[in-house]
Motif scaffolding. Sequence first.
Motif, PDB file in Angstrom:
ATOM      1  N   TYR A 146      45.000  38.658  59.834  1.00 13.77           N
ATOM      2  CA  TYR A 146      46.394  38.500  60.271  1.00 13.77           C
ATOM      3  C   TYR A 146      46.637  39.354  61.522  1.00 13.77           C
ATOM      4  N   PHE A 147      46.082  40.585  61.492  1.00 16.22           N
ATOM      5  CA  PHE A 147      46.266  41.477  62.646  1.00 16.22           C
ATOM      6  C   PHE A 147      45.534  40.936  63.879  1.00 16.22           C
ATOM      7  N   ASP A 148      44.446  40.220  63.647  1.00 17.77           N
ATOM      8  CA  ASP A 148      43.712  39.624  64.759  1.00 17.77           C
ATOM      9  C   ASP A 148      44.569  38.547  65.444  1.00 17.77           C
ATOM     10  N   VAL A 149      45.305  37.785  64.646  1.00 16.08           N
ATOM     11  CA  VAL A 149      46.232  36.778  65.189  1.00 16.08           C
ATOM     12  C   VAL A 149      47.310  37.487  66.010  1.00 16.08           C
ATOM     13  N   ALA A 171      30.985  54.588  67.562  1.00 17.76           N
ATOM     14  CA  ALA A 171      30.402  53.732  66.508  1.00 17.76           C
ATOM     15  C   ALA A 171      31.344  52.569  66.211  1.00 17.76           C
ATOM     16  N   PRO A 172      30.794  51.399  65.919  1.00 16.21           N
ATOM     17  CA  PRO A 172      31.637  50.216  65.697  1.00 16.21           C
ATOM     18  C   PRO A 172      32.397  50.236  64.373  1.00 16.21           C
ATOM     19  N   MET A 395      30.464  41.250  53.032  1.00 20.55           N
ATOM     20  CA  MET A 395      31.573  42.217  53.051  1.00 20.55           C
ATOM     21  C   MET A 395      31.336  43.292  54.114  1.00 20.55           C
ATOM     22  N   LEU A 396      30.091  43.783  54.180  1.00 21.44           N
ATOM     23  CA  LEU A 396      29.768  44.819  55.166  1.00 21.44           C
ATOM     24  C   LEU A 396      29.941  44.268  56.584  1.00 21.44           C
ATOM     25  N   GLN A 397      29.606  43.003  56.783  1.00 22.52           N
ATOM     26  CA  GLN A 397      29.780  42.393  58.108  1.00 22.52           C
ATOM     27  C   GLN A 397      31.253  42.289  58.479  1.00 22.52           C
ATOM     28  N   ARG A 401      32.957  43.931  61.675  1.00 17.24           N
ATOM     29  CA  ARG A 401      33.693  43.077  62.603  1.00 17.24           C
ATOM     30  C   ARG A 401      35.044  43.681  62.991  1.00 17.24           C
ATOM     31  N   PHE A 402      35.704  44.311  61.999  1.00 18.56           N
ATOM     32  CA  PHE A 402      37.044  44.840  62.258  1.00 18.56           C
ATOM     33  C   PHE A 402      37.056  46.353  62.449  1.00 18.56           C
ATOM     34  N   GLY A 403      35.883  46.972  62.598  1.00 13.47           N
ATOM     35  CA  GLY A 403      35.837  48.408  62.865  1.00 13.47           C
ATOM     36  C   GLY A 403      36.420  49.234  61.736  1.00 13.47           C
TER      37      GLY A 403
END
Length: 452
Positions: A146-149, A171-172, A395-397, A401-403
């Motif tokens: 949602y935050f990405d939108v 770090a990502p 899940m880890l990915q 993806r979202f740091g």
Amino acid sequence: MLPPLPAIPPISAETRLAYVLRHFHMAFPAAPTVRISYSDAPVRIVDGAGEFFGQTQPYPAAPNYRDWQGQSIPFFFDAAPEKPLLELLPNQRAIIHADVVSAAFYLLSGWQEFFSDERDRHGRFPYTASVQHRYGFVDVPVVNYYFDVLKTAVEHATGQPVRPRRWMNDAPFAAFLTHDIDNLYSAWKQPAKAALKAGNLLGFGRQLWQHLTRPDAWDNLKLVRETVAGYGAQSTFFFLPEHRPGANGTPNADYDVAKVWPRLAPAIGDAEIGLHASIGRAVHTGDLKREEHRMQRCTGRDLVKGIRFHYLGWEPRLTPVLLDTLLFHYDTTLGFAEHYGFRNSYCLPFHLFDFRQSQPHDFLEIPLNVMDATLHHPNYLRLAPDEILPALTPMLQQIERFGGVCTVLWHNENFDPANQHNGPREFHAIMEYLRSRQAAFVNGRDICELVS
Ligand SMILES: [Zn+2]
């Protein structure tokens, strides 16, 4: 058992918006300022919540699924499914047609568990009663989507890129390694019992002899700390100050922290410690306060500001208020015991919502994502050793993806090589993965400093 629902004022659209935008700015600290509103604004959200936040039902209508960057994501409070999710208009204006603010508020605030009457035999909100279970998205942090939108709308409206928070050394994403210390002296009991049951008196005698003459395999905190340090990571230990069982017979610690502390202190060195509050403490301020005091007295450390409840005990109507009253800085209890993933559908630390006061709680919730017991337990999942990392990888990915922060709970007893289900080998596999993806290893203090 279940505390009655207190009187709750209706939660206005402005309150929801302010709460969610506060979290949006925690996730994107450098985001440029632009007006985001339910009425006319450069970024306009279409209100899809109706009267939902003025009543006390735990569940909203079923979500509508929409594609966002190649992933099908459930959107609650999506009143106009025929309209595009995000409309980018000329003159740097954007309209989000699904009410991502109400949906984010619903999931982050803890609404479903606060208003639900469902509790399991440990007094916990059960995974099977959750929308994550019902709609099958427990390992997808949908609030981050949602935050990405919202971020894409803000970028369009400002013409500036919005970057996520970065962790130390750029770090990502981050990983938080924690150990609840329930048992230090009980490794011998299971094999001794099994030998006795099988009529193997020699075997029983050997276990008993070892128990009396050698250190217990679970008396291993130095090994735990060094194993974790071998990955450049740091351990946080949560100690249980109660060794008598809870009122319902559920065991607490098998050790007396006051007695063993002089031996434990050198084993854990300068590692962060927190309170592992015992059975029943999630519902009574006085009891929790006494437990915190006992812990401070034993350890001589007066800044125990992190907490996780034993058995992941948590009463949504009481526990968050207790934590603010006692000025805890962070809690890291909120994961489902039954399944790894995201209990609030979010992979960053956040503040639960205080429904009585209509404002965010003060303490930071660092969501718990993976607990060793969840992965292999008769009541939870029964993954084979080589199924564990493949099961956790999606899940880890998502966290990467979202740091976000990946919080792992691995009990010291599961560093015992005798455990071949969810033991040291499986822990090493997770750690190898985290290191190979360049996670920043942080403790609770680091997270509080970085995020606030
Ligand atoms: Zn525990």
